[in-house]
Design a protein around this motif. Structure first.
Motif, PDB file in Angstrom:
ATOM      1  N   VAL A 187       0.817  -1.219   0.000  1.00  0.00           N
ATOM      2  CA  VAL A 187       0.000   0.000   0.000  1.00  0.00           C
ATOM      3  C   VAL A 187       0.851   1.269   0.000  1.00  0.00           C
ATOM      4  CG1 VAL A 187      -1.707   1.314   1.310  1.00  0.00           C
ATOM      5  CG2 VAL A 187      -2.009  -1.145   0.985  1.00  0.00           C
ATOM      6  N   PRO A 188       1.938   1.359   0.820  1.00  0.00           N
ATOM      7  CA  PRO A 188       2.766   2.573   0.739  1.00  0.00           C
ATOM      8  C   PRO A 188       3.315   2.823  -0.658  1.00  0.00           C
ATOM      9  CG  PRO A 188       3.326   1.299   2.686  1.00  0.00           C
ATOM     10  CD  PRO A 188       2.406   0.448   1.886  1.00  0.00           C
ATOM     11  N   GLN A 189       3.772   1.756  -1.328  1.00  0.00           N
ATOM     12  CA  GLN A 189       4.294   1.918  -2.687  1.00  0.00           C
ATOM     13  C   GLN A 189       3.166   2.281  -3.643  1.00  0.00           C
ATOM     14  OE1 GLN A 189       7.843   1.267  -3.204  1.00  0.00           O
ATOM     15  NE2 GLN A 189       7.345   2.577  -4.936  1.00  0.00           N
ATOM     16  N   LEU A 190       1.988   1.678  -3.457  1.00  0.00           N
ATOM     17  CA  LEU A 190       0.828   1.984  -4.287  1.00  0.00           C
ATOM     18  C   LEU A 190       0.435   3.450  -4.148  1.00  0.00           C
ATOM     19  CD1 LEU A 190      -1.365   0.437  -6.080  1.00  0.00           C
ATOM     20  CD2 LEU A 190      -2.761   0.423  -4.016  1.00  0.00           C
ATOM     21  N   TYR A 191       0.431   3.952  -2.921  1.00  0.00           N
ATOM     22  CA  TYR A 191       0.066   5.342  -2.668  1.00  0.00           C
ATOM     23  C   TYR A 191       1.117   6.292  -3.228  1.00  0.00           C
ATOM     24  CZ  TYR A 191      -0.789   9.676  -0.143  1.00  0.00           C
ATOM     25  OH  TYR A 191      -0.991  10.990   0.180  1.00  0.00           O
ATOM     26  N   ARG A 192       2.400   5.928  -3.048  1.00  0.00           N
ATOM     27  CA  ARG A 192       3.479   6.760  -3.566  1.00  0.00           C
ATOM     28  C   ARG A 192       3.367   6.893  -5.081  1.00  0.00           C
ATOM     29  NH1 ARG A 192       7.793   6.145  -7.442  1.00  0.00           N
ATOM     30  NH2 ARG A 192       9.322   7.741  -6.943  1.00  0.00           N
ATOM     31  N   MET A 209       8.621  -9.989  -8.479  1.00  0.00           N
ATOM     32  CA  MET A 209       8.976 -11.000  -7.492  1.00  0.00           C
ATOM     33  C   MET A 209       7.989 -11.006  -6.334  1.00  0.00           C
ATOM     34  SD  MET A 209      13.135 -10.781  -7.382  1.00  0.00           S
ATOM     35  CE  MET A 209      14.117 -11.247  -8.817  1.00  0.00           C
ATOM     36  N   TRP A 210       7.511  -9.815  -5.932  1.00  0.00           N
ATOM     37  CA  TRP A 210       6.442  -9.744  -4.938  1.00  0.00           C
ATOM     38  C   TRP A 210       5.258 -10.595  -5.377  1.00  0.00           C
ATOM     39  CZ3 TRP A 210       5.633  -3.870  -3.486  1.00  0.00           C
ATOM     40  CH2 TRP A 210       6.582  -3.499  -2.525  1.00  0.00           C
ATOM     41  N   THR A 211       4.826 -10.371  -6.613  1.00  0.00           N
ATOM     42  CA  THR A 211       3.620 -11.041  -7.109  1.00  0.00           C
ATOM     43  C   THR A 211       3.806 -12.552  -7.162  1.00  0.00           C
ATOM     44  OG1 THR A 211       3.180  -9.078  -8.465  1.00  0.00           O
ATOM     45  CG2 THR A 211       1.921 -11.066  -8.954  1.00  0.00           C
ATOM     46  N   SER A 212       4.919 -12.999  -7.747  1.00  0.00           N
ATOM     47  CA  SER A 212       5.154 -14.439  -7.836  1.00  0.00           C
ATOM     48  C   SER A 212       5.344 -15.052  -6.450  1.00  0.00           C
ATOM     49  CB  SER A 212       6.377 -14.721  -8.708  1.00  0.00           C
ATOM     50  OG  SER A 212       7.530 -14.077  -8.184  1.00  0.00           O
ATOM     51  N   VAL A 238      -1.644 -10.385  -3.050  1.00  0.00           N
ATOM     52  CA  VAL A 238      -1.619 -10.606  -4.497  1.00  0.00           C
ATOM     53  C   VAL A 238      -2.410  -9.521  -5.207  1.00  0.00           C
ATOM     54  CG1 VAL A 238      -2.374 -12.146  -6.342  1.00  0.00           C
ATOM     55  CG2 VAL A 238      -1.231 -13.093  -4.339  1.00  0.00           C
ATOM     56  N   LEU A 239      -3.559  -9.126  -4.648  1.00  0.00           N
ATOM     57  CA  LEU A 239      -4.377  -8.080  -5.267  1.00  0.00           C
ATOM     58  C   LEU A 239      -3.643  -6.742  -5.289  1.00  0.00           C
ATOM     59  CD1 LEU A 239      -7.914  -8.881  -3.756  1.00  0.00           C
ATOM     60  CD2 LEU A 239      -7.099  -9.326  -6.087  1.00  0.00           C
ATOM     61  N   VAL A 240      -2.959  -6.401  -4.195  1.00  0.00           N
ATOM     62  CA  VAL A 240      -2.206  -5.145  -4.150  1.00  0.00           C
ATOM     63  C   VAL A 240      -1.048  -5.181  -5.140  1.00  0.00           C
ATOM     64  CG1 VAL A 240      -0.792  -3.637  -2.708  1.00  0.00           C
ATOM     65  CG2 VAL A 240      -2.876  -4.655  -1.776  1.00  0.00           C
ATOM     66  N   ASP A 241      -0.357  -6.323  -5.229  1.00  0.00           N
ATOM     67  CA  ASP A 241       0.744  -6.462  -6.184  1.00  0.00           C
ATOM     68  C   ASP A 241       0.263  -6.240  -7.617  1.00  0.00           C
ATOM     69  OD1 ASP A 241       2.338  -7.078  -4.056  1.00  0.00           O
ATOM     70  OD2 ASP A 241       2.278  -9.243  -4.378  1.00  0.00           O
TER      71      ASP A 241
END
Length: 271
Positions: A187-192, A209-212, A238-241
């Motif tokens: 979420v922090p990266q998504l917001y940024r 790599m996060w997603t996998s 997974v949804l956030v990734d």
């Protein structure tokens, strides 16, 4: 007869696969941060990485370890938390060193310009965890301040857990808080990315790599009958990734024109 004859091969093969899955579970979570760590070290620029990611993972994994004392889950999940905590501390140490070095370089440039113009420049005060200033929380000038904060949180949370360990409601709530916090990892990266309308400086390799890794982790939870909280955490991650990958695709296809802005010392964190 053939099935019985293959038994000597299938049993050790199954054991080998189990060990491999457990090893991937323990160390797989830190792999996405290796390219990000190398990029920051190579470029000496940490602006594309949100240090709040480290905060989220530190809190989540400390709570997960405490949850283990109330409800014993698989050892690989416990060791994963220990390895992740050490990795996040290394990431924080690097980001802090890079940010402080960049601030010092900026000051030198500003002082040089001020000398030429006979101007006066104010040096920003050092920020410390012990100042207890909420405006600069997680913006401290020394890695030791982050360590003090982590130790203080661990001590308080550990003491509360010790007093309430016999309460099933508390233990289950603790586990839910641990996995919910971890589910908020991206979420922090998504917001940024949304705030800057850009994914510049973010390692796409890290997000892939996060997603996998989160997909593998969620499948591991489901197949091994981990507590329900873990499966919920994995699905949310997974949804956030996928949302972050969607941002990378959109912002790459439709980049905004960069607006001129003055750099400031606090921009080293991504928020």
């Amino acid at each position: 007869m053939e099935a019985e004859g293959l038994g000597w091969l299938l049993v050790p093969l199954h054991q080998l696969v189990s060990w491999g899955a457990a090893g991937a579970m323990v160390f797989g979570g830190v792999v996405p941060y290796i390219p990000q760590y190398r990029d920051i070290r190579r470029t000496q620029n940490a602006e594309g990485f949100s240090t709040y990611v480290c905060l989220v993972l530190l809190v989540a994994n400390i709570l997960r370890i405490l949850f283990w004392f109330g409800r014993r889950f698989e050892s690989p999940l416990l060791w994963q938390s220990v390895i992740m905590i050490l990795t996040m501390l290394l990431m924080l140490k690097l980001c802090t060193e890079v940010r402080v070095a960049n601030e010092l370089n900026l000051k030198r440039r500003v002082f040089s310009a001020a000398d030429n113009k006979d101007g006066e420049v104010r040096v920003p005060p050092r920020r410390s965890f012990l100042d207890f200033d909420p405006h600069y929380f997680w913006h401290w000038s020394s890695f030791a301040d982050y360590v003090q904060c982590v130790l203080a949180f661990t001590g308080v949370a550990g003491y509360i857990t010790y007093l309430s360990i016999d309460s099933a409601l508390f233990v289950e709530t603790l586990g839910f808080l641990a996995v919910l916090t971890e589910a908020m990892l991206g979420v922090p990266q998504l917001y940024r990315n949304h705030r800057h309308q850009s994914t510049e400086g973010m390692s796409i390799k890290m997000v892939f790599m996060w997603t996998s890794g989160d997909t593998f982790k969620t499948a591991y939870f489901l197949l091994n009958g981990a507590p329900l909280q873990f499966s919920v955490c994995g699905l949310l991650q997974v949804l956030v990734d996928l949302a972050i990958l969607g941002q990378a695709y959109v912002f790459t296809r439709h980049p905004l024109k960069p607006a001129p802005h003055a750099a400031h010392p606090t921009s080293a964190k991504a928020l």
